[in-house]
Enzyme design. Structure first.
Site, mmCIF file in Angstrom:
data_model
loop_
_atom_site.group_PDB
_atom_site.id
_atom_site.type_symbol
_atom_site.label_atom_id
_atom_site.label_comp_id
_atom_site.label_asym_id
_atom_site.label_seq_id
_atom_site.Cartn_x
_atom_site.Cartn_y
_atom_site.Cartn_z
ATOM 1 N N ASP A 197 -11.167 13.063 7.339
ATOM 2 C CA ASP A 197 -9.812 11.839 6.064
ATOM 3 C C ASP A 197 -9.554 12.592 5.122
ATOM 4 O O ASP A 197 -9.595 12.073 4.307
ATOM 5 C CB ASP A 197 -10.424 10.603 6.976
ATOM 6 N N HIS A 230 0.710 -1.642 -0.536
ATOM 7 C CA HIS A 230 -0.310 0.457 0.130
ATOM 8 C C HIS A 230 1.137 1.062 0.451
ATOM 9 O O HIS A 230 0.641 2.611 -0.924
ATOM 10 C CB HIS A 230 -0.695 0.151 1.224
ATOM 11 N N GLU A 231 1.437 1.396 0.840
ATOM 12 C CA GLU A 231 2.107 2.277 1.396
ATOM 13 C C GLU A 231 3.660 2.726 -0.399
ATOM 14 O O GLU A 231 3.628 3.888 -0.908
ATOM 15 C CB GLU A 231 3.893 2.231 2.547
ATOM 16 N N GLU A 258 -5.736 6.242 -2.547
ATOM 17 C CA GLU A 258 -5.756 5.397 -1.229
ATOM 18 C C GLU A 258 -6.437 4.187 -1.939
ATOM 19 O O GLU A 258 -6.173 2.467 -1.798
ATOM 20 C CB GLU A 258 -7.261 5.728 -0.826
ATOM 21 N N HIS A 304 -9.627 7.739 3.434
ATOM 22 C CA HIS A 304 -9.912 6.096 3.899
ATOM 23 C C HIS A 304 -11.195 5.290 3.606
ATOM 24 O O HIS A 304 -11.436 4.609 4.394
ATOM 25 C CB HIS A 304 -9.035 6.085 4.922
ATOM 26 N N HIS A 341 1.925 4.342 -3.244
ATOM 27 C CA HIS A 341 1.184 6.013 -3.045
ATOM 28 C C HIS A 341 2.772 6.702 -3.840
ATOM 29 O O HIS A 341 2.048 7.501 -4.605
ATOM 30 C CB HIS A 341 1.739 6.372 -2.093
ATOM 31 N N TYR A 368 -4.805 14.273 -2.760
ATOM 32 C CA TYR A 368 -4.793 13.591 -2.092
ATOM 33 C C TYR A 368 -6.310 14.003 -1.032
ATOM 34 O O TYR A 368 -5.979 15.028 0.050
ATOM 35 C CB TYR A 368 -3.802 12.837 -1.160
HETATM 36 ZN ZN LIG Z 1 -2.602 5.226 2.150
#
Ligand SMILES: [Zn+2]
Lengths: 95, 367
Positions: free
Chosen positions: B283, B186-187, B210, B288, B190, B201
């Site tokens: 958020d 996931h990271e 995301e 998310h 990005h 974002y």
């Molecule tokens: Zn993320």
């Protein structure tokens, strides 16, 4: 001075978890109290919050800080952790 | 009057650049242009002072030539040689980055579980992008994969800071670790988004950012385990929640909104359909939260098609990211781009396109 700390965002969108943290600076030892009062001075936080546009990355946490000063005035700031210097984050971890 | 110019030296160019364009320039401009855009955004913020609107991050694209001259080099140049280069640092419980170097490419296992999971995990993610999509690292150009583990104290988070991946250890109560493979995927994904033109974002584009990260995090796990679409659990962040938390993962692509339900963590807020889209300022506009919708569309498409999800579905999603060229894309625009890519790859009358359209329709985004 009272500092109320909470968070949002992060990879889960739930902040760093847990309930909000309340720090009464009068209860801190003198050297730490001076550092905390200096670091969380509303004027300093305002400058920090104002430098937070256009930050890079993803899944970063946002700190929501409310400072109630000696006169009883409330100052509220939303500051991304990405805008905070590392030593400030380390300080937050010790409070 | 342009807010940026108010009280500042007048510049006819900056005067007519609206904030949303500055946001894009902050992503896509050269380092100099991006710095200028960020500075102007700061000034805009100061003019609008006292408004508490802060964002958790900005996807950024590294320099790609002249201002406005973005080209996805990762798409235009298929990688033929692997340049896997990992560096894992120990944050030693502090916030400073990257920390102390503990393991570099080719070094043996360190014995520190988080370090070795980050090292192995980054290798799995690198190989997914290299072997399945001919992409050489996050930037498509062999970028070193820098990761820091043991970040801060009891830190319940993992993130991409625009240059590297960072993982906390968790507090042992809400989270017990973050160096789980789908989280690493996931990271790192990005980073791929950032170097593919970026997705702002915030709001729907942030939720697409995301979702892309979740999809490729999940695909990393599936590919490593050799699981087909029907054999996998479609969970992201499986096993990272604390031992007493009622939940199985951070998110479920198969059943968004069901990953956890707990007194400390609350209820998984993800929708699976546009009818339940969450409008929020928190958020970063629910990035998310609403990622549940495109996540579920990917899951449905992969299930309809069957087989290995990183192959046809993953290729369509990956190529969509490379071709999108729209950092403020909406869900509908992303969906339309996936269909365009699928038509190019498989033909307008193909089963792939039929199933893809069906998946988008089922989440409330008919194409
Ligand atoms: Zn993320």
């Amino acid at each position: 001075m009272l500092i109320i700390i909470s968070t949002s965002g992060g990879i889960g969108g739930t902040g760093l978890g847990g309930t909000e943290k309340r720090v009464e600076t009068d209860s801190l030892d003198t050297p730490l109290r001076e550092k905390v009062c200096d670091r969380f001075d509303p004027a300093t936080l305002k400058t920090l919050a104002g430098s937070a546009a256009g930050l890079r990355g993803a899944d970063r946490v946002v700190y929501h800080l409310t400072v109630i000063d000696g006169a009883g005035d409330r100052h509220r700031f939303d500051i991304p952790e990405a805008a905070m210097p590392a030593n400030m984050l380390d300080m937050l971890d010790t409070l | 009057m342009c807010a940026i110019c108010d009280g500042h030296a007048r510049n006819p160019i900056t005067c007519i650049v609206p904030p949303h364009m500055l946001e894009v320039l902050a992503i896509r401009g050269s380092k100099k242009t991006a710095a200028m855009a960020r500075s102007l955004l700061d000034q805009t913020r100061k003019v609008r002072h006292e408004r508490a609107e802060f964002r958790t991050g900005r996807a950024m694209l590294e320099e790609a030539g002249a201002m406005g001259g973005f080209v996805s080099t990762a798409l235009s140049r298929a990688a033929t040689q692997s340049n896997l280069d990992r560096a894992i640092h120990d944050g030693e419980g502090k916030a400073g980055l990257p920390g102390k170097l503990l393991r570099k490419e080719g070094d043996p296992a360190s014995g520190d579980a988080a370090v070795d999971e980050a090292y192995d995990g980054a290798g799995n993610v690198y190989r997914l992008y290299f072997e399945a999509f001919s992409r050489d690292s996050l930037d498509g150009n062999g970028m070193k994969l820098v990761q820091t583990v043991h970040h801060r104290r009891n830190y319940n988070n993992a993130f991409w800071n625009g240059e590297q991946m960072v993982y906390g250890d968790g507090d042992g109560e809400i989270f017990q670790k973050f160096t789980e493979l789908s989280v690493i995927g996931h990271e790192m994904s990005h980073g791929v988004v950032q170097f593919s033109g970026g997705l702002l974002y915030e709001g729907q584009s942030g939720a697409l950012n995301e979702s892309f990260a979740d999809v490729f995090g999940a695909l990393t796990v599936q590919r490593k385990l050799g699981l087909e679409a029907h054999e996998t659990d479609w969970l992201v962040g499986k096993g990272i929640l604390g031992p007493d938390i009622r939940g199985v993962a951070l998110r479920s692509m198969k059943a968004p909104g069901t990953a956890y339900s707990d007194a400390l963590l609350g209820q998984d807020p993800q929708p699976y359909h546009m009818d339940f889209f969450v409008n929020t300022t928190g958020d970063s506009g629910g990035v998310h939260i609403n990622s549940g919708v495109p996540n579920h569309a990917f899951y449905l498409f992969a299930q309809y098609l069957g087989g290995k999800a990183w192959e046809k579905p993953g290729t369509i999603w990956y190529q969509t990211m490379q071709r999108l060229n729209n950092p403020v894309a909406t869900f509908a625009q992303w969906a339309a781009q996936t269909v365009e890519v699928a038509i190019g790859l498989h033909g307008a009358g193909s089963l792939e396109v039929l199933f893809l359209k069906r998946a988008w329709k089922l989440v409330g985004l008919p194409v």
